[in-house]
Design a protein around this motif. Structure first.
Motif, PDB file in Angstrom:
ATOM      1  N   UNK A 141       0.771  -7.796  42.965  1.00 26.55           N
ATOM      2  CA  UNK A 141      -0.677  -7.712  42.738  1.00 26.55           C
ATOM      3  C   UNK A 141      -1.365  -6.708  43.661  1.00 26.55           C
ATOM      4  N   UNK A 142      -0.797  -6.509  44.872  1.00 27.19           N
ATOM      5  CA  UNK A 142      -1.478  -5.638  45.837  1.00 27.19           C
ATOM      6  C   UNK A 142      -0.773  -4.303  46.015  1.00 27.19           C
ATOM      7  N   UNK A 143       0.267  -4.028  45.217  1.00 21.53           N
ATOM      8  CA  UNK A 143       1.006  -2.771  45.364  1.00 21.53           C
ATOM      9  C   UNK A 143       0.086  -1.589  45.093  1.00 21.53           C
ATOM     10  N   UNK A 144       0.154  -0.532  45.946  1.00 24.13           N
ATOM     11  CA  UNK A 144      -0.737   0.621  45.757  1.00 24.13           C
ATOM     12  C   UNK A 144      -0.547   1.259  44.378  1.00 24.13           C
ATOM     13  N   UNK A 145       0.691   1.399  43.950  1.00 24.35           N
ATOM     14  CA  UNK A 145       0.930   1.872  42.590  1.00 24.35           C
ATOM     15  C   UNK A 145       2.224   1.216  42.144  1.00 24.35           C
ATOM     16  N   UNK A 146       2.245   0.663  40.975  1.00 27.82           N
ATOM     17  CA  UNK A 146       3.390  -0.143  40.559  1.00 27.82           C
ATOM     18  C   UNK A 146       4.676   0.678  40.521  1.00 27.82           C
ATOM     19  N   UNK A 147       4.708   1.736  39.726  1.00 28.43           N
ATOM     20  CA  UNK A 147       5.922   2.529  39.586  1.00 28.43           C
ATOM     21  C   UNK A 147       5.589   4.020  39.591  1.00 28.43           C
ATOM     22  N   UNK A 148       6.426   4.791  40.283  1.00 26.27           N
ATOM     23  CA  UNK A 148       6.251   6.246  40.282  1.00 26.27           C
ATOM     24  C   UNK A 148       7.520   6.869  39.712  1.00 26.27           C
ATOM     25  N   UNK A 149       7.360   7.789  38.777  1.00 26.85           N
ATOM     26  CA  UNK A 149       8.532   8.446  38.198  1.00 26.85           C
ATOM     27  C   UNK A 149       9.096   9.449  39.194  1.00 26.85           C
ATOM     28  N   UNK A 150      10.394   9.285  39.531  1.00 29.16           N
ATOM     29  CA  UNK A 150      11.048  10.200  40.466  1.00 29.16           C
ATOM     30  C   UNK A 150      11.721  11.332  39.703  1.00 29.16           C
ATOM     31  N   UNK A 151      12.431  10.952  38.625  1.00 30.47           N
ATOM     32  CA  UNK A 151      13.189  11.958  37.887  1.00 30.47           C
ATOM     33  C   UNK A 151      13.480  11.435  36.488  1.00 30.47           C
ATOM     34  N   UNK A 152      13.296  12.259  35.495  1.00 30.64           N
ATOM     35  CA  UNK A 152      13.731  11.901  34.139  1.00 30.64           C
ATOM     36  C   UNK A 152      14.559  13.056  33.600  1.00 30.64           C
ATOM     37  N   UNK A 153      15.743  12.738  33.102  1.00 31.10           N
ATOM     38  CA  UNK A 153      16.611  13.799  32.573  1.00 31.10           C
ATOM     39  C   UNK A 153      16.298  14.025  31.102  1.00 31.10           C
ATOM     40  N   UNK A 154      16.766  15.151  30.574  1.00 31.23           N
ATOM     41  CA  UNK A 154      16.696  15.382  29.132  1.00 31.23           C
ATOM     42  C   UNK A 154      17.839  14.640  28.454  1.00 31.23           C
TER      43      UNK A 154
END
Lengths: 316, 151
Positions: free
Chosen positions: B127-140
């Motif tokens: 509930x208090x997380x600054x941002x839930x998820x951040x994308x680090x890397x997505x492959x093709x």
């Protein structure tokens, strides 16, 4: 002069060397059986690291997994390595098996370096030092044959190599603690006492959910353990050369690593560190431990109904 | 001789004992994988990291712990952009993720896969997380690699 004399005329720490042999080979034997079901996935040609990618990072001729891409070859090397570890554990031809053990251990972990942790790196380094130790003199299943007479210069050389390798083990363990402390001092979370908060809350290292919850409720304890770890690791390389403090330091190190094994699940890392720590105990403490266990064994022997009962029954 | 001397500083026996140093990671990494079937249908995203965590929660001594150890180190290399190990780390992440998706979707049905790595901050309640998820890397999309499945 007395130190040089001891170094050349006497092989020091024969129990320590034997314990290192037993400890390292037991850890590897456990690894081989533990990971038997996933061996091809970890170290096979179609496993986590593709064979061609592995070859690009394999430099040494003694990296034995590089010589064939067949899964059957991996199986042969894998189970052959397990047999070598078992032979070393029992003390069968320790001079030869220790060299084979060092090569097979290095090769296994070099096959998939990203699956290894610091404990396995230490295990490889110690197993190379083990090759130079006279580790088969005591604590073996097979009794040593009568010692052949060797010329004095050769005997001195052997003593020096053994003692230098024993010193190398102590030096290596000190290096681990010293560098671990040195790197930590550069980290802001180790300085502000919150590092263990992040370690405990990492899902990868979570074994019991209660641990991060408990530490979350007691921030003072988190800070105490964080600073305690840094102080202990900084002090170990300096204080362990003191005969009196050494035993206590090693006892603390064992407690620390048992805690890591239980709360973080880093079992092989902790086991390797404990074996390395125990091998630093002094001859005097080892003799006391051997005497303690011998007298305890005699006491058990004398309890009616255990061994006496057996012999009485056999006699009747 | 140079090779022999470089042994003690090589990647296999590196003497940099940075055990959770200089700082332990302040993020958790999650790997997700999606497959594309031969009929061009997309599968759902499967959480590879959670698969290993749940397996470990069911059996503390599971041998798959070593597989997840490699995934943990690989994704950390990718997140930290350690260039010397980048290729190996990507290869291991893709191959390990393929092992997991093949437990849900048979290999013969898949023609391509792609992975995404997300990070989330450690130690905050959701509930208090600054941002839930951040994308680090997505492959093709990549062809499905050949992997061994034995567990």
């Amino acid at each position: 002069v007395r130190l040089v004399e001891r170094f050349a005329f006497q092989r020091l720490g024969l129990y320590q060397a034997a314990l290192l042999r037993i400890g390292l080979s037991s850890i590897m034997l456990t690894q081989y059986f533990w990971h038997a079901g996933v061996r091809q996935m970890l170290w096979g040609p179609y496993g986590q690291l593709d064979y061609s990618e592995y070859l690009r990072h394999s430099y040494y001729f003694f990296d034995i997994y590089r010589y064939s891409a067949a899964p059957q070859y991996v199986d042969i090397i894998y189970w052959g390595s397990a047999i070598i570890a078992a032979m070393l554990l029992l003390g069968v031809f320790p001079r030869v098996t220790s060299v084979a053990f060092a090569i097979t251990t290095y090769s296994l972990f070099a096959r998939n370096t990203l699956s290894t942790d610091a404990g396995q790196t230490l295990l490889v380094l110690l197993s190379f030092l083990l090759c130079f130790l006279d580790s088969g003199r005591v604590l073996t299943v097979f009794t040593t044959r009568a010692v052949r007479r060797v010329p004095a210069p050769l005997r001195f050389l052997r003593n020096i190599v053994h003692n230098a390798a024993l010193f190398g083990v102590a030096w290596q363990v000190c290096m681990v603690y010293a560098w671990a402390a040195f790197y930590k001092l550069g980290g802001s979370t180790w300085r502000d006492g919150t590092a263990l908060h992040y370690v405990a809350n990492s899902t990868h290292f979570e074994v019991f959910r209660e641990v991060p919850r408990f530490l979350g409720l007691h921030p003072g304890l988190t800070a105490l353990f964080t600073y305690g770890t840094v102080v202990f690791q900084s002090a170990f390389p300096f204080l362990m050369w003191n005969e009196r403090l050494k035993t206590w330091l090693i006892a603390m190190a064992i407690c620390l690593h048992m805690g890591i094994a239980v709360t973080m699940g880093l079992i092989s890392f902790s086991a390797t560190m404990i074996v390395a720590d125990v091998s630093l105990l002094s001859d005097r403490v080892f003799r006391q431990l051997v005497d303690f266990f011998a007298s305890a064994f005699r006491r058990i022997e004398n309890i009616p109904g255990i061994f006496q009962g057996e012999s009485t029954r056999n006699a009747s | 001789v140079q090779r022999a001397l470089s042994f003690y500083s090589g990647p296999q026996v590196s003497q940099s004992w940075s055990l959770f140093a200089p700082d332990p990671p302040d993020y958790d990494l999650r790997v997700l994988i999606q497959g594309r079937t031969r009929t061009q249908r997309l599968t759902s995203w499967y959480n590879v990291t959670d698969y290993f965590l749940q397996t470990a929660a069911g059996n503390r001594l599971t041998p798959t712990r070593a597989l997840s150890e490699a995934l943990f180190h690989s994704t950390t290399v990718i997140k930290e952009r350690t260039l010397s190990q980048w290729d190996v780390a990507m290869d291991e992440t893709v191959r390990t993720s393929t092992m997991v998706i093949e437990r849900y979707v048979p290999k013969s049905q898949l023609s391509a896969i792609r992975i995404a790595i997300y990070s989330s901050p450690i130690g905050y309640p959701a509930a208090t997380a600054p941002s839930a998820l951040t994308l680090v890397k997505q492959t093709g999309w990549r062809p499905v690699p050949v992997v061994t499945l034995t567990w």
